[in-house]
Motif scaffolding. Structure first.
Motif, PDB file in Angstrom:
ATOM      1  N   GLU A 228      38.880 -15.541 -19.793  1.00  0.00           N
ATOM      2  CA  GLU A 228      38.208 -17.042 -19.963  1.00  0.00           C
ATOM      3  C   GLU A 228      36.344 -17.005 -20.237  1.00  0.00           C
ATOM      4  OE1 GLU A 228      38.754 -14.734 -17.279  1.00  0.00           O
ATOM      5  OE2 GLU A 228      40.250 -15.915 -16.655  1.00  0.00           O
ATOM      6  N   ASP A 229      36.606 -15.846 -20.776  1.00  0.00           N
ATOM      7  CA  ASP A 229      35.271 -15.572 -21.754  1.00  0.00           C
ATOM      8  C   ASP A 229      35.173 -16.259 -23.326  1.00  0.00           C
ATOM      9  OD1 ASP A 229      34.548 -13.636 -19.992  1.00  0.00           O
ATOM     10  OD2 ASP A 229      35.171 -12.175 -21.003  1.00  0.00           O
ATOM     11  N   ASP A 230      33.978 -16.996 -23.655  1.00  0.00           N
ATOM     12  CA  ASP A 230      33.440 -18.058 -24.453  1.00  0.00           C
ATOM     13  C   ASP A 230      34.514 -17.063 -25.866  1.00  0.00           C
ATOM     14  OD1 ASP A 230      32.234 -19.652 -23.608  1.00  0.00           O
ATOM     15  OD2 ASP A 230      30.374 -18.987 -24.159  1.00  0.00           O
ATOM     16  N   ILE A 231      34.820 -17.361 -26.292  1.00  0.00           N
ATOM     17  CA  ILE A 231      35.701 -16.642 -28.187  1.00  0.00           C
ATOM     18  C   ILE A 231      34.235 -16.334 -29.169  1.00  0.00           C
ATOM     19  CG2 ILE A 231      36.947 -16.876 -29.272  1.00  0.00           C
ATOM     20  CD1 ILE A 231      38.523 -16.906 -27.346  1.00  0.00           C
ATOM     21  N   ASN A 232      34.439 -14.971 -29.259  1.00  0.00           N
ATOM     22  CA  ASN A 232      33.077 -14.952 -30.503  1.00  0.00           C
ATOM     23  C   ASN A 232      34.053 -12.928 -31.160  1.00  0.00           C
ATOM     24  OD1 ASN A 232      30.385 -14.936 -29.023  1.00  0.00           O
ATOM     25  ND2 ASN A 232      32.463 -14.401 -27.241  1.00  0.00           N
ATOM     26  N   ILE A 233      33.395 -14.160 -32.246  1.00  0.00           N
ATOM     27  CA  ILE A 233      34.022 -13.799 -33.046  1.00  0.00           C
ATOM     28  C   ILE A 233      33.205 -13.049 -34.697  1.00  0.00           C
ATOM     29  CG2 ILE A 233      36.659 -15.330 -33.020  1.00  0.00           C
ATOM     30  CD1 ILE A 233      35.220 -16.438 -35.884  1.00  0.00           C
ATOM     31  N   LYS A 234      33.711 -12.426 -35.450  1.00  0.00           N
ATOM     32  CA  LYS A 234      33.383 -11.895 -37.067  1.00  0.00           C
ATOM     33  C   LYS A 234      34.350 -12.567 -38.231  1.00  0.00           C
ATOM     34  CE  LYS A 234      30.261  -8.712 -34.594  1.00  0.00           C
ATOM     35  NZ  LYS A 234      29.571  -7.660 -34.183  1.00  0.00           N
ATOM     36  N   LEU A 235      33.520 -13.073 -38.731  1.00  0.00           N
ATOM     37  CA  LEU A 235      34.262 -12.415 -40.249  1.00  0.00           C
ATOM     38  C   LEU A 235      34.341 -12.024 -40.940  1.00  0.00           C
ATOM     39  CD1 LEU A 235      34.194 -16.788 -40.678  1.00  0.00           C
ATOM     40  CD2 LEU A 235      36.782 -14.932 -39.905  1.00  0.00           C
TER      41      LEU A 235
ATOM     42  N   ALA B  84      43.531 -22.341 -27.722  1.00  0.00           N
ATOM     43  CA  ALA B  84      44.602 -21.228 -26.664  1.00  0.00           C
ATOM     44  C   ALA B  84      44.739 -20.108 -27.518  1.00  0.00           C
ATOM     45  CB  ALA B  84      45.203 -22.598 -26.683  1.00  0.00           C
ATOM     46  N   ALA B  85      45.159 -20.242 -29.084  1.00  0.00           N
ATOM     47  CA  ALA B  85      45.381 -19.380 -29.499  1.00  0.00           C
ATOM     48  C   ALA B  85      45.304 -17.811 -29.446  1.00  0.00           C
ATOM     49  CB  ALA B  85      46.456 -20.567 -30.404  1.00  0.00           C
ATOM     50  N   LEU B  86      43.526 -18.302 -29.678  1.00  0.00           N
ATOM     51  CA  LEU B  86      42.184 -17.037 -29.683  1.00  0.00           C
ATOM     52  C   LEU B  86      42.782 -15.886 -28.163  1.00  0.00           C
ATOM     53  CD1 LEU B  86      39.990 -18.833 -32.589  1.00  0.00           C
ATOM     54  CD2 LEU B  86      42.030 -15.835 -33.021  1.00  0.00           C
ATOM     55  N   ARG B  87      43.392 -16.930 -27.049  1.00  0.00           N
ATOM     56  CA  ARG B  87      42.347 -16.649 -25.906  1.00  0.00           C
ATOM     57  C   ARG B  87      44.311 -15.148 -25.532  1.00  0.00           C
ATOM     58  NH1 ARG B  87      38.853 -17.805 -23.726  1.00  0.00           N
ATOM     59  NH2 ARG B  87      38.268 -19.859 -23.965  1.00  0.00           N
ATOM     60  N   ARG B  88      45.427 -15.495 -26.382  1.00  0.00           N
ATOM     61  CA  ARG B  88      46.652 -14.569 -26.175  1.00  0.00           C
ATOM     62  C   ARG B  88      46.548 -13.276 -26.675  1.00  0.00           C
ATOM     63  NH1 ARG B  88      45.994 -19.531 -24.498  1.00  0.00           N
ATOM     64  NH2 ARG B  88      47.405 -20.221 -22.706  1.00  0.00           N
ATOM     65  N   PRO B  89      46.411 -12.869 -28.013  1.00  0.00           N
ATOM     66  CA  PRO B  89      46.011 -11.530 -28.674  1.00  0.00           C
ATOM     67  C   PRO B  89      44.462 -11.005 -28.280  1.00  0.00           C
ATOM     68  CG  PRO B  89      45.580 -13.522 -30.196  1.00  0.00           C
ATOM     69  CD  PRO B  89      45.623 -14.705 -29.240  1.00  0.00           C
ATOM     70  N   ARG B  90      44.058 -12.133 -27.927  1.00  0.00           N
ATOM     71  CA  ARG B  90      42.051 -10.936 -27.714  1.00  0.00           C
ATOM     72  C   ARG B  90      42.432 -10.045 -26.355  1.00  0.00           C
ATOM     73  NH1 ARG B  90      36.885 -13.966 -25.449  1.00  0.00           N
ATOM     74  NH2 ARG B  90      38.406 -14.535 -24.021  1.00  0.00           N
ATOM     75  N   GLY B  91      41.687  -8.348 -26.777  1.00  0.00           N
ATOM     76  CA  GLY B  91      42.428  -7.587 -26.074  1.00  0.00           C
ATOM     77  C   GLY B  91      41.268  -8.016 -24.943  1.00  0.00           C
ATOM     78  N   ARG B  92      41.081  -7.248 -23.851  1.00  0.00           N
ATOM     79  CA  ARG B  92      39.800  -7.225 -22.878  1.00  0.00           C
ATOM     80  C   ARG B  92      38.818  -5.568 -23.668  1.00  0.00           C
ATOM     81  NH1 ARG B  92      38.888  -9.557 -18.319  1.00  0.00           N
ATOM     82  NH2 ARG B  92      37.833  -7.821 -16.652  1.00  0.00           N
ATOM     83  N   TYR B  93      39.761  -5.013 -23.691  1.00  0.00           N
ATOM     84  CA  TYR B  93      38.358  -3.882 -24.511  1.00  0.00           C
ATOM     85  C   TYR B  93      38.352  -3.420 -26.132  1.00  0.00           C
ATOM     86  CZ  TYR B  93      38.536  -3.589 -19.100  1.00  0.00           C
ATOM     87  OH  TYR B  93      38.551  -3.837 -17.997  1.00  0.00           O
TER      88      TYR B  93
END
Length: 123
Positions: free
Chosen positions: A23-30, A72-81
């Motif tokens: 549920e967390d916001d999606i945070n990324i770095k490029l 929605a696609a980015l939430r699937r492969p995101r790891g918790r840690y």
């Protein structure tokens, strides 16, 4: 968010998906890397969905608007840690630059073939 320039003709951007719960916001770095010798990454392909593309992700702390389907696609492969390294066209290619889009499309065969794994999200 404003994309940084490429270093050469074989440069791509990789997305470093920061850890978080579903549920967390999606945070990324490029990060710009050479496609000649990229780090290990996974490609993510998904259905873009209809406009408007007004769902925020946070890139280096700055808002970047994408489609709901992208989030929605980015939430699937995101790891918790753990950080996941991905290539996803809607974010790794500057969609406001016709020149960049054209050049990066020519590299997509190599981008997908060099990926460790390709995820496909159909929504």
């Amino acid at each position: 968010y404003e994309h940084t320039a490429f270093e050469d003709e074989t440069s791509i951007r990789l997305l470093y998906l920061q850890p978080g719960s579903f549920e967390d916001d999606i945070n990324i770095k490029l990060k710009v890397v050479s496609l000649d010798n990229p780090p290990s990454y996974q490609a993510l392909s998904y259905v873009w969905g209809p406009p408007p593309h007004d769902t925020p992700v946070f890139c280096h702390g700055k808002e970047l608007l994408v489609s709901e389907s992208c989030v929605a696609a980015l939430r699937r492969p995101r790891g918790r840690y753990r950080v996941n390294v991905l290539w996803i066209d809607a974010i790794c290619i500057d969609q406001s630059s016709i020149k960049e889009r054209g050049h990066q499309v020519n590299l997509m065969g190599d981008v997908y073939s060099k990926a460790q794994r390709t995820w496909i999200w159909l929504g």
